[in-house]
Write a protein that holds these residues in place. Structure first.
Motif, PDB file in Angstrom:
ATOM      1  N   TYR A  45       0.810  -1.203   0.000  1.00 11.29           N
ATOM      2  CA  TYR A  45       0.000   0.000   0.000  1.00 11.29           C
ATOM      3  C   TYR A  45       0.858   1.274   0.000  1.00 11.29           C
ATOM      4  O   TYR A  45       0.445   2.311  -0.510  1.00 11.29           O
ATOM      5  CB  TYR A  45      -0.882   0.074   1.250  1.00 11.29           C
ATOM      6  CG  TYR A  45      -1.886  -1.036   1.439  1.00 11.29           C
ATOM      7  CD1 TYR A  45      -2.322  -1.837   0.383  1.00 11.29           C
ATOM      8  CD2 TYR A  45      -2.431  -1.275   2.703  1.00 11.29           C
ATOM      9  CE1 TYR A  45      -3.248  -2.839   0.593  1.00 11.29           C
ATOM     10  CE2 TYR A  45      -3.365  -2.261   2.922  1.00 11.29           C
ATOM     11  CZ  TYR A  45      -3.766  -3.048   1.865  1.00 11.29           C
ATOM     12  OH  TYR A  45      -4.695  -4.044   2.078  1.00 11.29           O
ATOM     13  N   GLY A 269      -5.581   1.685   1.028  1.00 13.48           N
ATOM     14  CA  GLY A 269      -5.309   0.345   0.527  1.00 13.48           C
ATOM     15  C   GLY A 269      -6.325  -0.667   1.005  1.00 13.48           C
ATOM     16  O   GLY A 269      -6.818  -1.501   0.221  1.00 13.48           O
ATOM     17  N   GLY A 311      -7.510   5.490  -4.903  1.00  8.45           N
ATOM     18  CA  GLY A 311      -7.750   4.050  -4.884  1.00  8.45           C
ATOM     19  C   GLY A 311      -9.041   3.643  -5.558  1.00  8.45           C
ATOM     20  O   GLY A 311      -9.300   2.447  -5.723  1.00  8.45           O
TER      21      GLY A 311
END
Length: 377
Positions: A45, A269, A311
């Motif tokens: 991440y 993440g 993300g």
């Protein structure tokens, strides 16, 4: 025992209040760990390139400050015969252009105290709120022009491997418009003839200051940002140079900001591994990604917003626009804005409501104009 617990609790609460964004990021990271249990995937991440380059830029810019470069430049520009409007324009443009290379927060840390000193010296403190607000907006908008101007640009530039030409094509038109808007805003200030003279000499640079060294390290950072040089080489060279020539600069890096990045990397993440959330966020971002990014920035600031929202979309352009324009708005939309507010409160504590009113009005006006312009890009 109770006193000890109370003391520890008090310290934790004080630390949380001191850096609210770090506290929020830490809470978010811990919360996400209950949804996605810790594993080796967590390491993936973290964007170590961004962390390394941020650290290098922090200490290099601190080295420039140690040399007194920015204040000396400001004194040279402002000395001599002027009128108040022209003087104000230069005070606003100093953070606008400098933030493109030294980041918006460093530009404000350098030039807001300098501005307060000048306004006090010439007896024009009544214009302080207007000029400091314009400086704050200038730093936030000037910094969007380059990948190194602010942390979210550096992150997004690396995260999506944005071509340099595409990056500048998106943001330079808005930067040029920002320049015109700031210039127009300065015209509200009267033309009062005056002469600025600095009787006291500029503070001498520290004995172990090495301007040539920091210029060299800054060029290495730029080469790494534009993917010419591996970031690990730049980090290694920077650390070695500091160990050999100026170890105290290690203390100048904002490690809390780096930790904030790590926490949001973990949170983003983990959230990105939840399929239902990915679908939901992707749907929202598809509707109006620029506006949603800007609105998210109002509550958690534009740097964490960039990390979090990256993300859930592969479309970097609206995210880049939204998080940069999202620095306009509330004082926490861009954490650099809090720097100006703190300096103003220290100087004029009884005029805070006036400052916040001016800040809100100017930020909303600039946001609406630039948002409308961004819709054509």
């Amino acid at each position: 025992m109770n006193l000890t617990r109370k003391a520890i609790g008090g310290r934790i609460l004080a630390a949380a209040k001191k850096d609210t964004i770090l506290t929020v990021s830490l809470v978010c990271a811990v919360f996400s760990m209950f949804l996605v249990p810790p594993s080796a995937a967590y390491i993936g991440y973290v964007d170590f390139r961004v962390l390394a380059l941020l650290f290098c830029l922090m200490v290099v810019v601190a080295g420039f400050q140690e040399c007194g470069l920015f204040v000396l430049m400001a004194r040279k520009l402002l000395s001599g015969e002027n009128n108040f409007r022209q003087l104000s324009w230069m005070l606003v443009m100093l953070p606008f252009f400098c933030s493109m290379l030294i980041t918006n927060d460093v530009a404000l840390l350098t030039f807001v105290p300098f501005t307060i000193l000048i306004l006090d010296m010439i007896g024009e403190k009544k214009h302080m709120a207007w000029i400091v607000v314009l400086q704050t907006v200038a730093a936030n908008l000037g910094s969007m022009a380059t990948p190194v101007g602010n942390p979210q640009n550096l992150f997004l530039y690396g995260r999506f491997s944005i071509p340099a030409g595409s990056f500048f094509a998106v943001l330079l038109p808005l930067t040029a418009l920002s320049f015109l808007l700031l210039t127009a805003a300065v015209f509200c200030i009267p033309r009062i003839p005056m002469q600025i003279r600095f009787d006291a000499p500029a503070a001498a640079p520290e004995k172990n200051a090495h301007p040539a060294l920091f210029l060299f390290l800054f060029l290495l950072c730029l080469l790494s940002v534009f993917r010419v040089l591996d970031y690990r080489i730049v980090l290694a060279v920077t650390v070695v140079c500091l160990l050999l020539f100026d170890r105290k600069l290690f203390r100048t890096a904002d490690y809390l900001l780096l930790l904030t990045f790590v926490c949001f990397f973990l949170f983003a993440g983990n959230m990105g591994r939840l399929d239902w959330l990915k679908r939901f966020m992707a749907e929202i971002l598809n509707r109006n990604p620029v506006l949603f990014s800007a609105l998210t920035s109002q509550f958690i600031s534009n740097v964490p917003a960039a990390v979090l929202l990256s993300g859930f979309t592969n479309d970097w352009k609206p995210l880049l626009l939204g998080t940069n324009l999202g620095g306009l708005g509330t004082p926490i939309a861009s954490l650099a804005s809090l720097i100006s507010l703190k300096f103003y409160i220290k100087e004029l504590p009884d005029k805070v409501s006036h400052y916040l009113a001016v800040f809100t009005a100017v930020n909303i006006a600039f946001f609406l104009i630039l948002y409308a312009a961004a819709s054509f890009l």
